[in-house]
Structures are given as C-alpha cells and as structure tokens.
Design a protein around this motif. Structure first.
Motif, PDB file in Angstrom:
ATOM      1  N   TRP A  69      -5.554   5.818   6.373  1.00 43.31           N
ATOM      2  CA  TRP A  69      -6.306   5.268   5.259  1.00 43.31           C
ATOM      3  C   TRP A  69      -6.536   3.785   5.507  1.00 43.31           C
ATOM      4  O   TRP A  69      -5.591   3.001   5.518  1.00 43.31           O
TER       5      TRP A  69
ATOM      6  N   PRO B 182      -8.104  -3.399  -7.348  1.00 46.62           N
ATOM      7  CA  PRO B 182      -9.027  -2.452  -6.705  1.00 46.62           C
ATOM      8  C   PRO B 182      -8.364  -1.641  -5.585  1.00 46.62           C
ATOM      9  O   PRO B 182      -8.726  -0.488  -5.355  1.00 46.62           O
ATOM     10  N   ILE B 183      -7.395  -2.229  -4.896  1.00 48.94           N
ATOM     11  CA  ILE B 183      -6.655  -1.492  -3.860  1.00 48.94           C
ATOM     12  C   ILE B 183      -5.851  -0.382  -4.524  1.00 48.94           C
ATOM     13  O   ILE B 183      -5.868   0.767  -4.081  1.00 48.94           O
TER      14      ILE B 183
ATOM     15  N   GLU C 282      -5.059   5.400  -5.856  1.00 47.86           N
ATOM     16  CA  GLU C 282      -4.941   6.495  -6.831  1.00 47.86           C
ATOM     17  C   GLU C 282      -6.023   7.546  -6.588  1.00 47.86           C
ATOM     18  O   GLU C 282      -5.751   8.753  -6.631  1.00 47.86           O
ATOM     19  N   ARG C 283      -7.247   7.104  -6.320  1.00 48.89           N
ATOM     20  CA  ARG C 283      -8.345   8.047  -6.059  1.00 48.89           C
ATOM     21  C   ARG C 283      -8.020   8.925  -4.844  1.00 48.89           C
ATOM     22  O   ARG C 283      -8.191  10.145  -4.875  1.00 48.89           O
ATOM     23  N   ARG C 284      -7.515   8.300  -3.796  1.00 44.67           N
ATOM     24  CA  ARG C 284      -7.178   9.062  -2.587  1.00 44.67           C
ATOM     25  C   ARG C 284      -5.996   9.999  -2.828  1.00 44.67           C
ATOM     26  O   ARG C 284      -5.965  11.104  -2.278  1.00 44.67           O
TER      27      ARG C 284
ATOM     28  N   ARG D 179       0.808  -1.226   0.000  1.00 48.82           N
ATOM     29  CA  ARG D 179       0.000   0.000   0.000  1.00 48.82           C
ATOM     30  C   ARG D 179       0.836   1.268   0.000  1.00 48.82           C
ATOM     31  O   ARG D 179       0.606   2.177  -0.805  1.00 48.82           O
TER      32      ARG D 179
ATOM     33  N   LEU E 288      -7.270   0.548   4.201  1.00 53.72           N
ATOM     34  CA  LEU E 288      -7.212  -0.123   2.909  1.00 53.72           C
ATOM     35  C   LEU E 288      -6.888  -1.588   3.123  1.00 53.72           C
ATOM     36  O   LEU E 288      -6.123  -1.926   4.022  1.00 53.72           O
TER      37      LEU E 288
ATOM     38  N   ASP F 162      -6.455   1.085  -7.380  1.00 53.79           N
ATOM     39  CA  ASP F 162      -7.341   2.116  -7.904  1.00 53.79           C
ATOM     40  C   ASP F 162      -7.873   3.026  -6.798  1.00 53.79           C
ATOM     41  O   ASP F 162      -8.013   4.238  -6.985  1.00 53.79           O
ATOM     42  N   GLU F 163      -8.156   2.456  -5.620  1.00 53.99           N
ATOM     43  CA  GLU F 163      -8.609   3.262  -4.482  1.00 53.99           C
ATOM     44  C   GLU F 163      -7.481   4.175  -4.000  1.00 53.99           C
ATOM     45  O   GLU F 163      -7.712   5.335  -3.654  1.00 53.99           O
TER      46      GLU F 163
END
Length: 139
Positions: free
Chosen positions: A102, A117-118, A123-125, A19, A104, A120-121
C-alpha cells in the motif's frame, strides 16, 4: 489458509508508529475476532506518533497504549496476508503468502491535519480488505 480458518494479516512499515498502527487498529476495530491482526516495523520507533494517536481518537479508536514492535520472520510466517507500507527490501518474503504493498504518505513528522487523509485512506483500504476476506465490517 482453509476456508474455515481465521485469516491473519500483518501490517508492516518502517517505524510501526503510524500507517501500520492505524491499519492494525482499523482491522481490529472493524474485523473483531474474525481476523487475527499483527503490525510491526523494520526499524521500530520508541512510541506511536502522537498525531496518529490523536487522529484515531477522533474516529473513536484508542491506540494510546500501543507500542511499536520489531518485524520478525515468525510474524511473517504466521500471517496469511502481509501488507507493506514503505518498508522496502527490509520485509522478508515467504512463498505462499499474499503480499500487498500500500503506497501511502508517511505521517512521520506531520500534524493531525495531515494525518487525517492518510487515516481515512487506510480505513477505506481496510474495508476493501475485509470485503476480499469475506468479513462483514462491524458497525
């Protein structure tokens, strides 16, 4: 941190193999020289998770040369923002720092399908963090 200073962000997780490596890579990629980026782990692994390396390569970011680093109090003291990702009580606390936690999923032991999906989340954050810091993401 003064308004003209380059903000410094430290990402911390236990092994610094998943992460925090992805977050640091996205912030470096999208923030460039407008932000100083560090990552570390409270109990660093020997290597970065291969599924994480593969997932990041899928979005054009090569982290194959990265190595997990040990968390030091100096890294925390030198950072304006400290973002923890499951390191619990192992993360040192210093007044005057901005701390974010965070929640995650841990990619340890998972294949690339579970890491996507981790990733992508994260990157969004990271994009949200850049907006908070007033930094336009690189294209």
């Amino acid at each position: 941190m003064s308004a003209s200073a380059t903000p410094s962000v430290l990402f911390v997780c236990v092994h610094n193999a998943g992460r925090s490596q992805m977050a640091a890579a996205f912030l470096t990629h999208l923030g460039g020289t407008r932000v100083q980026v560090r990552s570390a782990g409270s109990a660093p692994a020997v290597t970065v998770n291969p599924a994480v390396v593969e997932a990041m390569a899928e979005v054009g970011i090569d982290i194959s040369a990265e190595t997990p680093k040990v968390l030091t109090t100096g890294a925390v003291q030198a950072s304006d923002v400290v973002i923890t990702m499951g390191c619990g009580d192992a993360c040192p606390y210093f007044p005057g720092k901005r701390y974010l936690d965070w929640q995650l999923e841990d990619p340890a032991g998972q294949g690339v399908e579970a890491v996507r999906p981790i990733r992508d989340e994260i990157e969004r954050r990271i994009r949200g963090l850049l907006a908070e810091l007033g930094i336009e993401p690189a294209a």
